[in-house]
Design an enzyme around this catalytic site. Structure first.
Site, PDB file in Angstrom:
ATOM      1  N   GLU A  39       0.894  -1.214   0.091  1.00 48.57           N
ATOM      2  CA  GLU A  39      -0.082   0.077   0.083  1.00 48.57           C
ATOM      3  C   GLU A  39       0.729   1.469   0.112  1.00 48.57           C
ATOM      4  O   GLU A  39       0.341   2.352  -0.420  1.00 48.57           O
ATOM      5  CB  GLU A  39      -1.053   0.046   1.060  1.00 48.57           C
ATOM      6  N   ASN A  40       2.154   1.272   0.358  1.00 41.66           N
ATOM      7  CA  ASN A  40       2.900   2.364   0.447  1.00 41.66           C
ATOM      8  C   ASN A  40       4.095   2.361  -0.489  1.00 41.66           C
ATOM      9  O   ASN A  40       5.114   3.147  -0.664  1.00 41.66           O
ATOM     10  CB  ASN A  40       3.618   2.537   1.728  1.00 41.66           C
ATOM     11  N   HIS A  68      -4.260   3.171   2.100  1.00 40.56           N
ATOM     12  CA  HIS A  68      -3.410   3.834   1.069  1.00 40.56           C
ATOM     13  C   HIS A  68      -3.840   3.275  -0.318  1.00 40.56           C
ATOM     14  O   HIS A  68      -3.106   3.864  -1.064  1.00 40.56           O
ATOM     15  CB  HIS A  68      -2.155   3.747   1.501  1.00 40.56           C
ATOM     16  N   HIS A 150      -5.136  -5.351   8.138  1.00 36.17           N
ATOM     17  CA  HIS A 150      -4.667  -3.907   8.157  1.00 36.17           C
ATOM     18  C   HIS A 150      -5.250  -3.050   9.327  1.00 36.17           C
ATOM     19  O   HIS A 150      -6.477  -2.992   9.075  1.00 36.17           O
ATOM     20  CB  HIS A 150      -4.895  -3.561   6.917  1.00 36.17           C
TER      21      HIS A 150
HETATM   22 FE   FE2 Z   1       1.355   1.160   5.515  1.00 34.63          FE
HETATM   23 FE   FE2 Z   2      -2.015   1.534   6.334  1.00 36.30          FE
END
Ligand code: FE2
Ligand code: FE2
Length: 272
Positions: A39-40, A68, A150
Site C-alpha cells: 500500500e505504500n 492507502h 490491516h
Molecule cells: Fe502502510
Molecule cells: Fe495502512
C-alpha cells in the site's frame, strides 16, 4: 508449505531492497509463496501499474494493501484487472477491486485475504462478519487461507486472530509499520502476529522523513511527508504449514540492507 509475508513496502528504498535481496531470501528459506503489503510502495502512497509489475518481477506473488490503496488515482484504471492485487474485503459492495484472491501452488490452492480494522480507522463493514462469509466461500476448495489484517489497534487484531483461530492458516497484521514480538501459533493452529512491520527506510518515522513528522507534532500544522532515504530494512515473517493448512511455525525476519549485504554478499544498489 513455506510462506513469506513481507510487511508494508515503503517507497523506493523498500522496493530496491527486495530487488536486491528477495531472490536470495526465498532461496535460503525455501519459500513457496511470497505475499507482500504494497500500500505504500509508490513513494509512500498507493500503487501504480508500473510499480505493481516491478514488484511481481522481484518475485512477489500476491500484493495486499490497506487504507492507502486509493492514494494514486490510476489504481482505479487497473485494480479490477489485477488478479494478484487485493484491497480490504470489508469495503462496501460495489467498491473496485477484490478482497481476496487465490493462488495455485502445485496441487494446492492458497487463498489470500485482506481485511481492515475499524478501531482508530475509517468505518468499514464488520471485519469479523466479513471473514465468516469469506471462509464459507473458500473452505470447500482449500484450507490454506492467509489473512493480512490491516489495522491500528492491537486489541482488535488479537481478538480477530482468536476469532478465526483453527479456521485459517495465518493472520498477519500490517499498517503500523512496527514489527511486534507477539508472533505465535494460536491454540487452533493459526499463525499470528499483530504487525509484520515495514520494508522501507530504517532511519525514519514509519517510513517518512523524520524532520517533517517531528515538525507536524510540534506545530500541529499539516506538512508534506517524503519517504526517507538511507539504509533500508526488511521486516517479514515466514510461516511453515502442515499438509492440512495448519501452521506449524512462525518466525520473524528483521534485517537492514547492510545486514543483508553482509549475509548474502550482494552489492547494494547505489540508489538505495
Ligand atoms: Fe502502510
Ligand atoms: Fe495502512
Amino acid at each position: 508449505m513455506r510462506i513469506l509475508f513481507i510487511g508494508d513496502i515503503v517507497g523506493r528504498p523498500g522496493r530496491y531492497l527486495l530487488r536486491d535481496f528477495l531472490p536470495a531470501i526465498k532461496d535460503e528459506y525455501n519459500i513457496d509463496i511470497t505475499i507482500a503489503n504494497g500500500e505504500n510502495a509508490a513513494h509512500g502512497n498507493g500503487l501504480t501499474k508500473k510499480i505493481v509489475d516491478e514488484l511481481y518481477s522481484y518475485g512477489i506473488d500476491i500484493l495486499t494493501s490497506g487504507n492507502h490503496i486509493w492514494d494514486k488515482k490510476e489504481v482505479l484504471d487497473f485494480i479490477d484487472q489485477e488478479e494478484r492485487l487485493i484491497r480490504p474485503a470489508n469495503y462496501p459492495d460495489g467498491v473496485p477491486g477484490k478482497g481476496y484472491t487465490s493462488y495455485k501452488l502445485n496441487d494446492n490452492v492458497v487463498f489470500v485475504v485482506n481485511i481492515m480494522g475499524r478501531v482508530f480507522m475509517s468505518p468499514l463493514d464488520c471485519p469479523f462478519k466479513t471473514i465468516d462469509k469469506i471462509i464459507d466461500e473458500c473452505k470447500d476448495i482449500s484450507n490454506y487461507i492467509i489473512i493480512d489484517f490491516h489495522g491500528e489497534a492491537t486489541s482488535e487484531k488479537i481478538a480477530f486472530g482468536y476469532y478465526v483461530d483453527g479456521r485459517v492458516t495465518a493472520v498477519l497484521g500490517t499498517h503500523t509499520h512496527v514489527q511486534t514480538a507477539d508472533y505465535k501459533i494460536l491454540p487452533g493452529g493459526t499463525a499470528y502476529i499483530t504487525d509484520s512491520g515495514m520494508t522501507g527506510p530504517y532511519d525514519s518515522v514509519i517510513g517518512s522523513d523524520k524532520s517533517a513528522i517531528i515538525n507536524k507534532f510540534i506545530t500541529g500544522m499539516p506538512s508534506k511527508f517524503d519517504v526517507a532515504d538511507g539504509n533500508a530494512q526488511l521486516n517479514a515473517v515466514i510461516i511453515e504449514t502442515d499438509n492440512c493448512g495448519k501452521a506449524v511455525s512462525i518466525a520473524t525476519l528483521n534485517l537492514t540492507a547492510s545486514n543483508l549485504e553482509k549475509k548474502y554478499g550482494v552489492d547494494k544498489d547505489e540508489e538505495l
